[in-house]
Design a protein around this motif. Structure first.
Motif, PDB file in Angstrom:
ATOM      1  N   HIS A  50     -54.128 -48.166 -46.896  1.00  0.00           N
ATOM      2  CA  HIS A  50     -54.551 -49.057 -47.976  1.00  0.00           C
ATOM      3  C   HIS A  50     -53.379 -49.170 -48.950  1.00  0.00           C
ATOM      4  CE1 HIS A  50     -58.401 -47.713 -46.309  1.00  0.00           C
ATOM      5  NE2 HIS A  50     -58.849 -48.893 -46.686  1.00  0.00           N
ATOM      6  N   VAL A  51     -52.823 -50.352 -49.035  1.00  0.00           N
ATOM      7  CA  VAL A  51     -51.535 -50.509 -49.717  1.00  0.00           C
ATOM      8  C   VAL A  51     -51.585 -51.636 -50.740  1.00  0.00           C
ATOM      9  CG1 VAL A  51     -49.068 -50.904 -49.387  1.00  0.00           C
ATOM     10  CG2 VAL A  51     -50.384 -49.728 -47.608  1.00  0.00           C
ATOM     11  N   ALA A  52     -51.068 -51.367 -51.914  1.00  0.00           N
ATOM     12  CA  ALA A  52     -50.933 -52.372 -52.976  1.00  0.00           C
ATOM     13  C   ALA A  52     -49.457 -52.687 -53.148  1.00  0.00           C
ATOM     14  CB  ALA A  52     -51.530 -51.862 -54.282  1.00  0.00           C
ATOM     15  N   THR A  53     -49.078 -53.908 -52.828  1.00  0.00           N
ATOM     16  CA  THR A  53     -47.663 -54.291 -52.850  1.00  0.00           C
ATOM     17  C   THR A  53     -47.353 -55.109 -54.094  1.00  0.00           C
ATOM     18  OG1 THR A  53     -48.091 -56.314 -51.592  1.00  0.00           O
ATOM     19  CG2 THR A  53     -47.574 -54.324 -50.334  1.00  0.00           C
ATOM     20  N   ALA A  54     -46.223 -54.800 -54.712  1.00  0.00           N
ATOM     21  CA  ALA A  54     -45.802 -55.546 -55.901  1.00  0.00           C
ATOM     22  C   ALA A  54     -44.287 -55.598 -55.934  1.00  0.00           C
ATOM     23  CB  ALA A  54     -46.336 -54.885 -57.169  1.00  0.00           C
ATOM     24  N   ILE A  55     -43.730 -56.784 -55.741  1.00  0.00           N
ATOM     25  CA  ILE A  55     -42.286 -56.993 -55.827  1.00  0.00           C
ATOM     26  C   ILE A  55     -41.970 -57.602 -57.187  1.00  0.00           C
ATOM     27  CG2 ILE A  55     -40.338 -58.344 -54.943  1.00  0.00           C
ATOM     28  CD1 ILE A  55     -41.543 -58.219 -52.197  1.00  0.00           C
ATOM     29  N   ASP A  56     -40.919 -57.111 -57.838  1.00  0.00           N
ATOM     30  CA  ASP A  56     -40.465 -57.695 -59.090  1.00  0.00           C
ATOM     31  C   ASP A  56     -40.019 -59.132 -58.828  1.00  0.00           C
ATOM     32  OD1 ASP A  56     -39.358 -58.369 -61.508  1.00  0.00           O
ATOM     33  OD2 ASP A  56     -37.830 -56.795 -61.516  1.00  0.00           O
ATOM     34  N   ALA A  57     -40.745 -60.099 -59.395  1.00  0.00           N
ATOM     35  CA  ALA A  57     -40.438 -61.514 -59.191  1.00  0.00           C
ATOM     36  C   ALA A  57     -39.586 -62.085 -60.323  1.00  0.00           C
ATOM     37  CB  ALA A  57     -41.734 -62.311 -59.070  1.00  0.00           C
ATOM     38  N   ARG A  58     -39.104 -61.214 -61.213  1.00  0.00           N
ATOM     39  CA  ARG A  58     -38.374 -61.646 -62.405  1.00  0.00           C
ATOM     40  C   ARG A  58     -39.310 -62.485 -63.274  1.00  0.00           C
ATOM     41  NH1 ARG A  58     -34.987 -57.672 -61.248  1.00  0.00           N
ATOM     42  NH2 ARG A  58     -33.887 -57.998 -59.278  1.00  0.00           N
ATOM     43  N   MET A  59     -38.770 -63.045 -64.351  1.00  0.00           N
ATOM     44  CA  MET A  59     -39.558 -63.905 -65.241  1.00  0.00           C
ATOM     45  C   MET A  59     -40.864 -63.241 -65.665  1.00  0.00           C
ATOM     46  SD  MET A  59     -38.900 -67.505 -63.210  1.00  0.00           S
ATOM     47  CE  MET A  59     -39.957 -68.439 -64.320  1.00  0.00           C
ATOM     48  N   SER A  60     -40.837 -61.892 -65.768  1.00  0.00           N
ATOM     49  CA  SER A  60     -42.014 -61.116 -66.200  1.00  0.00           C
ATOM     50  C   SER A  60     -43.216 -61.316 -65.280  1.00  0.00           C
ATOM     51  CB  SER A  60     -42.396 -61.459 -67.648  1.00  0.00           C
ATOM     52  OG  SER A  60     -41.333 -61.136 -68.533  1.00  0.00           O
ATOM     53  N   GLU A  61     -42.956 -61.421 -63.969  1.00  0.00           N
ATOM     54  CA  GLU A  61     -44.016 -61.593 -62.997  1.00  0.00           C
ATOM     55  C   GLU A  61     -43.786 -60.695 -61.785  1.00  0.00           C
ATOM     56  OE1 GLU A  61     -45.478 -66.202 -63.530  1.00  0.00           O
ATOM     57  OE2 GLU A  61     -43.696 -65.828 -62.305  1.00  0.00           O
ATOM     58  N   VAL A  62     -44.844 -60.498 -61.006  1.00  0.00           N
ATOM     59  CA  VAL A  62     -44.736 -59.767 -59.741  1.00  0.00           C
ATOM     60  C   VAL A  62     -45.318 -60.612 -58.616  1.00  0.00           C
ATOM     61  CG1 VAL A  62     -44.824 -57.452 -60.751  1.00  0.00           C
ATOM     62  CG2 VAL A  62     -46.966 -58.601 -60.097  1.00  0.00           C
ATOM     63  N   TYR A  63     -44.760 -60.420 -57.428  1.00  0.00           N
ATOM     64  CA  TYR A  63     -45.399 -60.922 -56.216  1.00  0.00           C
ATOM     65  C   TYR A  63     -46.382 -59.833 -55.797  1.00  0.00           C
ATOM     66  CZ  TYR A  63     -41.489 -64.222 -55.995  1.00  0.00           C
ATOM     67  OH  TYR A  63     -40.586 -65.201 -56.281  1.00  0.00           O
ATOM     68  N   TRP A  64     -47.640 -60.214 -55.636  1.00  0.00           N
ATOM     69  CA  TRP A  64     -48.691 -59.214 -55.478  1.00  0.00           C
ATOM     70  C   TRP A  64     -49.587 -59.506 -54.279  1.00  0.00           C
ATOM     71  CZ3 TRP A  64     -50.666 -54.686 -57.240  1.00  0.00           C
ATOM     72  CH2 TRP A  64     -52.011 -54.424 -57.003  1.00  0.00           C
ATOM     73  N   ALA A  65     -50.009 -58.448 -53.605  1.00  0.00           N
ATOM     74  CA  ALA A  65     -51.075 -58.521 -52.604  1.00  0.00           C
ATOM     75  C   ALA A  65     -51.490 -57.098 -52.254  1.00  0.00           C
ATOM     76  CB  ALA A  65     -50.632 -59.262 -51.349  1.00  0.00           C
ATOM     77  N   ARG A  66     -52.729 -56.954 -51.769  1.00  0.00           N
ATOM     78  CA  ARG A  66     -53.181 -55.664 -51.232  1.00  0.00           C
ATOM     79  C   ARG A  66     -53.594 -55.853 -49.774  1.00  0.00           C
ATOM     80  NH1 ARG A  66     -57.792 -53.218 -54.866  1.00  0.00           N
ATOM     81  NH2 ARG A  66     -58.303 -55.429 -55.127  1.00  0.00           N
ATOM     82  N   TYR A  67     -53.372 -54.789 -48.995  1.00  0.00           N
ATOM     83  CA  TYR A  67     -53.668 -54.852 -47.569  1.00  0.00           C
ATOM     84  C   TYR A  67     -54.391 -53.597 -47.102  1.00  0.00           C
ATOM     85  CZ  TYR A  67     -50.150 -58.547 -47.562  1.00  0.00           C
ATOM     86  OH  TYR A  67     -49.439 -59.690 -47.831  1.00  0.00           O
ATOM     87  N   SER A  68     -55.295 -53.785 -46.137  1.00  0.00           N
ATOM     88  CA  SER A  68     -55.948 -52.667 -45.462  1.00  0.00           C
ATOM     89  C   SER A  68     -55.630 -52.756 -43.975  1.00  0.00           C
ATOM     90  CB  SER A  68     -57.464 -52.710 -45.667  1.00  0.00           C
ATOM     91  OG  SER A  68     -57.793 -52.466 -47.019  1.00  0.00           O
ATOM     92  N   ARG A  69     -55.306 -51.618 -43.382  1.00  0.00           N
ATOM     93  CA  ARG A  69     -54.920 -51.603 -41.970  1.00  0.00           C
ATOM     94  C   ARG A  69     -56.138 -51.493 -41.066  1.00  0.00           C
ATOM     95  NH1 ARG A  69     -53.378 -48.190 -37.715  1.00  0.00           N
ATOM     96  NH2 ARG A  69     -51.523 -48.901 -36.585  1.00  0.00           N
ATOM     97  N   GLU A  70     -56.160 -52.325 -40.032  1.00  0.00           N
ATOM     98  CA  GLU A  70     -57.214 -52.266 -39.036  1.00  0.00           C
ATOM     99  C   GLU A  70     -56.815 -51.301 -37.919  1.00  0.00           C
ATOM    100  OE1 GLU A  70     -59.903 -53.727 -39.816  1.00  0.00           O
ATOM    101  OE2 GLU A  70     -59.110 -54.971 -41.446  1.00  0.00           O
ATOM    102  N   GLN A  71     -57.766 -50.904 -37.092  1.00  0.00           N
ATOM    103  CA  GLN A  71     -57.487 -49.924 -36.042  1.00  0.00           C
ATOM    104  C   GLN A  71     -56.504 -50.426 -34.997  1.00  0.00           C
ATOM    105  OE1 GLN A  71     -61.120 -48.392 -34.337  1.00  0.00           O
ATOM    106  NE2 GLN A  71     -61.546 -47.087 -36.104  1.00  0.00           N
ATOM    107  N   ASP A  72     -56.441 -51.744 -34.801  1.00  0.00           N
ATOM    108  CA  ASP A  72     -55.509 -52.282 -33.801  1.00  0.00           C
ATOM    109  C   ASP A  72     -54.097 -52.468 -34.343  1.00  0.00           C
ATOM    110  OD1 ASP A  72     -55.783 -54.454 -35.465  1.00  0.00           O
ATOM    111  OD2 ASP A  72     -56.448 -55.847 -33.911  1.00  0.00           O
TER     112      ASP A  72
END
Length: 233
Positions: free
Chosen positions: A112-134
């Motif tokens: 279970h992962v929360a990803t955040a890349i510094d997008a500059r301009m006081s913003e982040v590129y954001w998404a969360r992911y959950s891994r499936e068994q496959d």
């Protein structure tokens, strides 16, 4: 999954190339924010020579489609298209955020992962992911670019503990540390091509590879609001 996938990525400060053939992985990775154009093709040559294959032996070329640095994403897709056109190969775009999720599983077993890349301009590129068994990853939040303060205001608590990956957590710690979700540290800052190659195997098996001229980057700059995916409320 047994397709021969060559992956290249220059979407962030990291520059990486990987060739995956069955259980074999030939990879190069280096944090070199201003030298992508100098390093990426030599890396491609190195992994092909190490694997003792020609570019024409590859089934498809994967690339980091973004989100990430505008210039970095353009360099990556340009290099990938040049290689694909030259060898008449299809291409597969892979999310940099999803690749970081896969990297956290490969290195630390995170699911279970929360990803955040510094997008500059006081913003982040954001998404969360959950891994499936496959081995696939399901997006819990749609990829977006958003101010961390707005993310903190909208994100709701849940029962999971999310591994924090990407440069955005440290860059905007004042707001990111106030998110309602439970988190834990994870030492993954950048995407790597070998994780993109792994994820590209699923797309290739499903016939989702496209012609080089149809490959497109993902910038997200026109999407400024965090949004939870339908059915994930």
């Amino acid at each position: 999954m047994s397709a021969k996938i060559l992956a290249v990525d220059t979407a962030t400060e990291n520059c990486s190339v990987a060739l995956v053939m069955g259980d074999q992985v030939f990879a190069r990775s280096e944090e070199a924010p201003r030298d992508h154009t100098k390093k990426i093709l030599p890396m491609v040559d190195e992994v092909l020579k190490e694997a003792n294959v020609a570019l024409t032996d590859i089934d498809a070329i994967a690339f980091g489609q973004g989100p990430g640095s505008f210039t970095g994403v353009r360099i990556g897709i340009g290099i990938a298209q040049g290689l694909a056109f030259g060898a008449d190969l299809p291409m597969i775009g892979v999310s940099t955020l999803a690749a970081m999720a896969q990297g956290s599983y490969r290195k630390f077993g995170e699911t279970h992962v929360a990803t955040a890349i510094d997008a500059r301009m006081s913003e982040v590129y954001w998404a969360r992911y959950s891994r499936e068994q496959d081995g696939r990853w399901t997006a819990v939040d749609a990829e977006c670019v958003t101010p961390p303060s707005e993310l903190a205001a909208q994100l709701e608590a849940d029962s999971e503990t999310w591994a924090k990956v990407g440069t955005g957590w440290e860059a905007y710690a004042e707001h990111m540390d106030t998110l309602a979700i439970n988190t834990k540290a994870c030492e993954v800052l950048f995407p790597e091509a070998q994780d993109m190659a792994f994820l590209a195997q699923f797309a290739y098996a499903e016939g989702k590879a496209v012609a080089a001229e149809e490959s497109e980057p993902v910038y997200l700059r026109d999407k400024v609001t965090w949004k939870k995916l339908p059915g994930r409320e």
